[in-house]
Scaffold this active site. Sequence first.
Site, PDB file in Angstrom:
ATOM      1  N   ASP A  28     -21.371 191.740  47.582  1.00  0.00           N
ATOM      2  CA  ASP A  28     -20.049 191.269  47.977  1.00  0.00           C
ATOM      3  C   ASP A  28     -19.006 191.817  47.009  1.00  0.00           C
ATOM      4  O   ASP A  28     -19.175 191.724  45.785  1.00  0.00           O
ATOM      5  CB  ASP A  28     -19.999 189.740  47.977  1.00  0.00           C
ATOM      6  CG  ASP A  28     -20.768 189.128  49.149  1.00  0.00           C
ATOM      7  OD1 ASP A  28     -21.303 189.896  49.965  1.00  0.00           O
ATOM      8  OD2 ASP A  28     -20.824 187.890  49.234  1.00  0.00           O
ATOM      9  N   ARG A  59     -22.941 192.431  58.755  1.00  0.00           N
ATOM     10  CA  ARG A  59     -22.109 192.758  57.586  1.00  0.00           C
ATOM     11  C   ARG A  59     -22.582 194.025  56.885  1.00  0.00           C
ATOM     12  O   ARG A  59     -23.050 194.007  55.754  1.00  0.00           O
ATOM     13  CB  ARG A  59     -22.079 191.593  56.586  1.00  0.00           C
ATOM     14  CG  ARG A  59     -21.494 190.320  57.158  1.00  0.00           C
ATOM     15  CD  ARG A  59     -21.339 189.261  56.081  1.00  0.00           C
ATOM     16  NE  ARG A  59     -20.799 188.014  56.617  1.00  0.00           N
ATOM     17  CZ  ARG A  59     -20.534 186.929  55.913  1.00  0.00           C
ATOM     18  NH1 ARG A  59     -20.758 186.932  54.602  1.00  0.00           N
ATOM     19  NH2 ARG A  59     -20.041 185.841  56.473  1.00  0.00           N
TER      20      ARG A  59
END
Length: 460
Positions: free
Chosen positions: A293, A346
């Site tokens: 992330d 993602r």
Amino acid sequence: MRKTVLAHIALLAVAAGVSTPASAANRPAGYLTICTEGKACSVASTTNVAFGRADQFFYKALSGAFTCNEATFGGRIGGGTNECSVPATSSSSSSKSSSSSSAPSSSSSSKSSSSVSSVSSSSVSSSSSSTSSVTLPPMGLVGFAAVNANGLATTTGGAGGPTVVVTTYADFVAAIADHTPRIVKVSGTITNGGTTEMVPVGSNKTIVGIGSTATLNGFGLNVSGFRDEHVKPLGEKICEVSTEGKFEYAKNVIIRNLNFVNAGDDNINVQCWSHHVWIDHNTFNKPGDGSVDIKRGSDWVTVSWNKFVLTDKTMLLSHDNDAQAQDTGKLHVSYHHNWFNQTRQRHPRVRFGMAHFFNNWCDNPTSTNNYVIGVGMSANIYADGNYINCYGETTQDMGDAGPLAKLTWDASNYIQLGDGVEFNTGNAFNPRSFYSYTLDAATSIPTILTQGAGAGKVVD
């Protein structure tokens, strides 16, 4: 008619001068099978044991006797008999009824290769033809982490500083936390028991695994200069717009050649205006949350040559629609030559950032896949030379893309399997205005990444 890519390349692993079996479908490269599913196994000392089949594995650091089954490892790969394997230099034993450690079990014989002294050919099928083994492209730093910006000409990590080898959690934490230049080499498995607390990474660090088995077990890395000691004086629990410029940012970080297993939170979190970060040649097994992330004003990052295994929330670029003030004009990230192996979504999911997505392989020909690239608020994405073999949308409007979102899906991409490109404005930024790069042919990507992506594929 849709076809599934079956690309298995046999690699010779050499450890301590002893020839070991080539990479087989049911064990990682450089590993030896010690028993098959349901059998009793044992390892003499703490060892990173792989459990799985068909190039999909769960890893767990074990010591002594254990059973090779789902209960031990927290999951299994369906479709056949799983195997337990260990690095070739490990001392291990198994029950008499288990398969020999010198050869794969009969359940994997149809996919295994005999030992060879070089890379064998790969039957990557993209139409009716096969693609033989190819020469790997250069694996040096390419992309946004190499751009001259924010006072740094490029990303060099701990170059110029001393080299230390760490084998314990305490030594590892101490070696990477400060901002002093240092090359930190990880030897063996470092464990901290599934904590959701991530280890802070300071500036000017190269964190690199030794060999193919260096493993961080039970925790992830937080590339951030924002620490607990900043909470009280700055009045925030995490870095927000109000804290910008009020603490020393983390910068100039390289994370390379590591296996990440059993993380309680993210595998890697880059945040709080950190910049010039290169995440390269790691293998990311499914964590408690995301694998990589990048958020909260971070910038100038390259994520390259990694293998993501069974991840759900694979990669996030910007954490929230409310982060517009903090993220706009930042979040320049290159994602290239990454292998998304049985992952779900993602790859990445983008808000506000400027993402270059090239020469990646989405490899999940099952209905469990959700989407490849998620297009969110004000995203700006350029995608070229990718090989897509995944169910679900290739590019998907996450419902919040808005009128400012842009995505260019270049003609150099190849979709073997998927529901097509939902979002393509064709007017995204041009990555060549920031840096030069050589694009590999999309149809060669499965061969290239099977041979070159993940931990254990580089020598430091």
